[in-house]
Design a protein around this motif. Structure first.
Motif, PDB file in Angstrom:
ATOM      1  N   GLN A   1      -8.356  -1.527   2.266  1.00 52.10           N
ATOM      2  CA  GLN A   1      -8.901  -0.830   3.430  1.00 52.10           C
ATOM      3  C   GLN A   1      -9.637  -1.803   4.353  1.00 52.10           C
ATOM      4  O   GLN A   1     -10.403  -2.668   3.907  1.00 52.10           O
ATOM      5  CB  GLN A   1      -9.834   0.299   3.006  1.00 52.10           C
TER       6      GLN A   1
ATOM      7  N   GLY B   1      -0.027   4.157  -2.684  1.00 49.01           N
ATOM      8  CA  GLY B   1      -0.429   5.506  -2.286  1.00 49.01           C
ATOM      9  C   GLY B   1       0.454   6.572  -2.913  1.00 49.01           C
ATOM     10  O   GLY B   1      -0.028   7.567  -3.475  1.00 49.01           O
TER      11      GLY B   1
ATOM     12  N   ALA C   1      -1.405   6.241   2.265  1.00 49.59           N
ATOM     13  CA  ALA C   1      -2.641   6.006   1.506  1.00 49.59           C
ATOM     14  C   ALA C   1      -3.456   7.296   1.396  1.00 49.59           C
ATOM     15  O   ALA C   1      -3.948   7.637   0.308  1.00 49.59           O
ATOM     16  CB  ALA C   1      -3.462   4.903   2.172  1.00 49.59           C
TER      17      ALA C   1
ATOM     18  N   THR D   1       0.827  -1.203   0.000  1.00 46.37           N
ATOM     19  CA  THR D   1       0.000   0.000   0.000  1.00 46.37           C
ATOM     20  C   THR D   1       0.860   1.251   0.000  1.00 46.37           C
ATOM     21  O   THR D   1       0.506   2.267  -0.606  1.00 46.37           O
ATOM     22  CB  THR D   1      -0.927  -0.010   1.225  1.00 46.37           C
TER      23      THR D   1
ATOM     24  N   PHE E   1      -5.588   0.535   6.677  1.00 46.53           N
ATOM     25  CA  PHE E   1      -5.233  -0.188   5.452  1.00 46.53           C
ATOM     26  C   PHE E   1      -4.258  -1.309   5.773  1.00 46.53           C
ATOM     27  O   PHE E   1      -3.344  -1.126   6.588  1.00 46.53           O
ATOM     28  CB  PHE E   1      -4.572   0.749   4.428  1.00 46.53           C
TER      29      PHE E   1
ATOM     30  N   LEU F   1      -6.284  -0.027  -3.280  1.00 45.61           N
ATOM     31  CA  LEU F   1      -6.527   0.640  -1.994  1.00 45.61           C
ATOM     32  C   LEU F   1      -7.923   0.306  -1.471  1.00 45.61           C
ATOM     33  O   LEU F   1      -8.110   0.129  -0.257  1.00 45.61           O
ATOM     34  CB  LEU F   1      -6.357   2.144  -2.139  1.00 45.61           C
TER      35      LEU F   1
END
Length: 794
Positions: free
Chosen positions: A472, A438, A501, A434, A478, A468
């Protein structure tokens, strides 16, 4: 008045028990003795296992096998005020292949280098040839101690003749004496007394003399052969005392117990000279022909000793014209005959001694000091006329690279971005992150300047948004790591992961060229994270979140609530706790900004303008987040602290022409030293972004210049002068370590490069006139005041 000449010697140094240590000390004193306008200091090579109480002239220590110390020493030299560097070179003194760590130092200094070469190899292995050729290039002058060495440099290495200086090894200046006075002083017996001295190692060839002695002792039973010296420390470390024991056993086998004495001790120079003066004959039975200099042989000549030696190169030259006798390697009978000749022919022996002594007058330390001072003057004048290093970074491109997404696309599949590569090839076993997704959204949205560009990036952005949305958690946090099998490997990621993120999602919300569906999803994901981002503790997580929320707020989300919240904060004396219960993004944004202010106030000192007692990772993002907070609220406290901390990062990392990013090998703590490695390119990318924000807010040209310099870190403006950007693929190498560049090209590196490039591209039409001269950091050697005091008025 003439300016005092400042000479910085590099080598081993007393009290270390080493021939080059003694040589460096004697050379320094001879240079001082012949010139009152010279100031001398020493940088020593040390072994971590050894501790010495060095004299005051020693100003810096390099741990032999720690390459970062060589880089730090280069920084020290550049800031020291030294005019000349006098290097004592012997391959084994330095770490690396063929001692090549020394080039980390030599490549980074802007001083003329005078190199005394204690070894020159006639038939070098490839690594020794390469090392010698580099040494020749980096040296203004090469000092050698024999004509044989001069010839080898010219013939084997094609060294320019005007670089080479012949200066003999120095010797103390004693009158020509007989031996009896000193024998009595030391209570030594021996008629005759034969001496071999120096650190003991197998190359000494002492067994050759031992095997010759029975035939001499049979005629001269009072003969004593004194072997003076401790075992060489490196030999002892690896092989212990095996060579000494071998020699002792041989003495017993030959029945020489009454005629051979081993003095297992490193003697200081004055005592050593007394032993030499007490001896009748000096034996030098080295086994290697490639011996280009011998301090022991030089001392014996300078004190007028009768000498028997094997024909190594230095001995052949020094003992020519009947200044001594040469015996072939391993020629036991030759040693016996030579010793008998000297004992039985005292007049010839005395004539030989006198010739050696007279030749040695050229080699007294007084004369050597004069000659080195002359070479220093010549080298300095030549260097000032034709400087050796004008611009170490003149290979840098004039224009910024074009945007190239090939590598980012290579790493992206239908799930997300593969985290790492092996030599640029996606390494699937590392899966996805992640963190990378991001920041990739940040990089791409910064590059979108039209509907056409948005359509071009649609597949990438859709893939990242899908990742994403899937990553989550129910609470709005996340997951971070996903395996290549599409299985999440954690219950939730770190707070930094959450912040990164939000950083990307905020940029998606604010991008007007993206579809309404994508922007609505980004807003929805941020809203779901509201309670999680409100309760962050990590300063960097707060900074990332603030950078994302800034973009969101700038796009008009929650703007209707902002005015009342901000006025409430300004006009009441209540603490920020009064805002905590408010869930709107503006209050969260301001609360995090104020917490960074509090953190700064708790940790900053006069010479430490930072948020924490340690500078670690993602540093410039902290400063940038406060600059953005100022841009949104116009609260000048944020501006002051944002600029002060960014200037502090400049102060500790800028070296005058390149950035030395704080390495993650220990980080940089208050009152500590800055670790040089491992340097991560993300820090250069974040610095570039922060400098651009500072330029847009403060309108000071220096920040635009610094943004260019920090971005050029990727293009070779770094300590190793290594280009980290692959122009053919758009990939970026993963970092700089003590052993060079990390040849992998992961997602984080290319993403931070694209973020920096897009930030700088906004100002490509604004000419950068290099007028800024930022303060050069000392690399943690001493503390300095920050470039900007927090109390300074704008």
């Amino acid at each position: 008045m003439n300016k005092q000449l400042r000479v910085l010697f590099i080598g081993t140094y007393v009290p270390k028990e080493c021939g080059i240590a003694t040589f460096t000390s004697d050379l320094l004193n001879s240079v001082l003795g012949e010139n009152n306008d010279v100031h001398c200091e020493v940088i020593v090579l040390s072994d971590p296992s050894e501790t010495y109480n060095y004299p005051e002239e020693v100003v810096f220590q390099i741990r032999r096998d720690r390459i970062e110390d060589y880089y730090s020493a280069a920084d020290y030299i550049n800031q020291s005020g030294a005019d000349i560097v006098c290097l004592q070179h012997e391959f084994g003194l330095f770490g690396g292949d063929a001692g090549d760590y020394i080039f980390a130092l030599l490549s980074g200094i802007n001083k003329p280098v005078i190199t005394t070469m204690h070894t020159v190899i006639r038939e070098p292995d490839p690594e020794y040839r390469a090392s010698t050729e580099k040494l020749i290039r980096y040296s203004e002058k090469l000092v050698v101690m024999s004509q044989s060495a001069v010839n080898m440099l010219k013939e084997v290495y094609k060294a320019p003749e005007d670089k080479i200086e012949l200066i003999f090894h120095g010797v103390p200046d004693y009158p020509f004496n007989n031996c009896s006075k000193y024998k009595k002083m030391l209570n030594l017996k021996g008629a005759p007394l034969i001496l071999t001295f120096g650190l003991l190692s197998q190359n000494k060839g002492i067994e050759s003399v031992l095997e010759a002695l029975p035939g001499v002792v049979s005629q001269y039973p009072d003969l004593i052969y004194l072997v003076l010296g401790a075992t060489h420390p490196m030999v002892k470390k690896i092989n212990g005392e095996s060579y000494r024991h071998y020699l002792e056993n041989k003495v017993s086998e030959l029945g020489l117990e009454n005629n051979v004495v081993f003095h297992d001790k490193f003697v200081e120079k004055e005592e050593l000279c007394n032993y030499i003066l007490a001896s009748d004959i000096y034996a030098s039975p080295y086994l290697s022909r490639e011996q280009i200099v011998s301090g022991a042989l030089t001392y014996a000549m300078g004190m007028g000793k009768a000498i028997v030696s094997t024909p190594y190169w230095y001995a052949q030259e020094m003992l020519s014209e009947n200044r001594g006798l040469l015996v072939d390697f391993g020629d036991t009978d030759g040693f016996k005959k030579s010793l008998l000749y000297l004992i039985e022919n005292p007049e010839e022996c005395n004539g030989m001694r006198k010739k050696a002594y007279d030749f040695g007058r050229k080699m007294t330390w007084k004369n050597v000091g004069k000659e080195y001072n002359t070479v220093f003057d010549k080298a300095l004048k030549n260097y000032n006329t034709h400087p050796g290093i004008q611009n170490r970074f003149n290979f840098l491109p004039i224009q910024l690279p074009e945007i190239k997404l090939d590598h980012l696309k290579l790493l992206t599949d239908d799930v997300g971005i593969i985290q790492h590569t092996n030599f640029g090839i996606p390494a699937r076993r590392y899966g996805y992150s992640t963190d990378d997704v991001g920041r990739a959204l940040v990089a791409l949205t910064q590059l979108i300047d039209s509907q056409k560009k948005a359509e071009e990036f649609r597949r990438l952005i859709t893939t990242y948004m899908s990742f994403l949305e899937h990553a989550q958690t129910d609470t709005g946090h996340f997951h971070n790591f996903m395996s290549y099998k599409r299985e999440f490997l954690d219950e939730k990621g770190s707070e930094d992961t959450l912040g990164r993120a939000i950083y990307g999602l905020g940029h998606v919300v604010s991008c007007p060229y993206l579809s309404k569906n994508i922007r609505t999803l980004a807003n929805t994901l941020i809203s779901k994270s509201r309670q999680e981002i409100k309760n962050l503790g990590s300063p960097r997580a707060k900074a990332y979140t603030m950078c994302g929320l800034y973009e969101m707020l700038r796009a008009g989300v929650d703007a209707d609530e902002f005015e009342s919240v901000f006025n409430s904060r300004r006009d009441t004396v209540k603490s920020i706790d009064s805002l905590v219960d408010k869930d709107n993004f503006e209050s969260i944004f301001i609360t995090h900004a104020d917490s960074l202010v509090d953190l700064y106030e708790a940790n900053h000192k006069e010479d430490w303008n930072w948020f924490e007692p340690t500078v670690t990772y993602s540093n410039a993002k902290l400063s940038e987040s406060l600059l953005l907070a100022y841009n949104y609220t116009k609260d000048r406290t944020y501006r002051k602290i944002g600029l002060a901390t960014l200037d502090f990062l400049t102060e500790i990392q800028w070296r005058g022409d390149f950035f030395d990013l704080v390495g993650n090998h220990g980080w940089y703590s208050y009152n500590g030293k800055i670790p040089l490695f491992d340097q991560q390119p993300i820090e250069a990318g974040y610095l570039t972004q922060a400098y651009i924000s500072a330029y847009e807010i403060a309108h000071e040209r220096k920040y635009l210049e610094l943004a260019k310099y920090s971005f050029e870190y990727f293009l070779g403006r770094n300590r190793l002068r290594t280009v980290m950007y692959d122009y053919s693929t758009g990939g970026v190498f993963d970092g700089l370590g003590s052993d060079g560049m990390n040849c992998n090209q992961g997602a984080e590196s290319v993403i931070c490069f694209l973020m920096a490039l897009s930030s700088l591209n906004k100002h490509t039409n604004e000419p950068i006139i290099v007028a800024f001269q930022p303060k050069v950091s000392d690399g943690g050697l001493q503390k300095k005041k920050s470039l900007l005091s927090i109390n300074q008025e704008e």
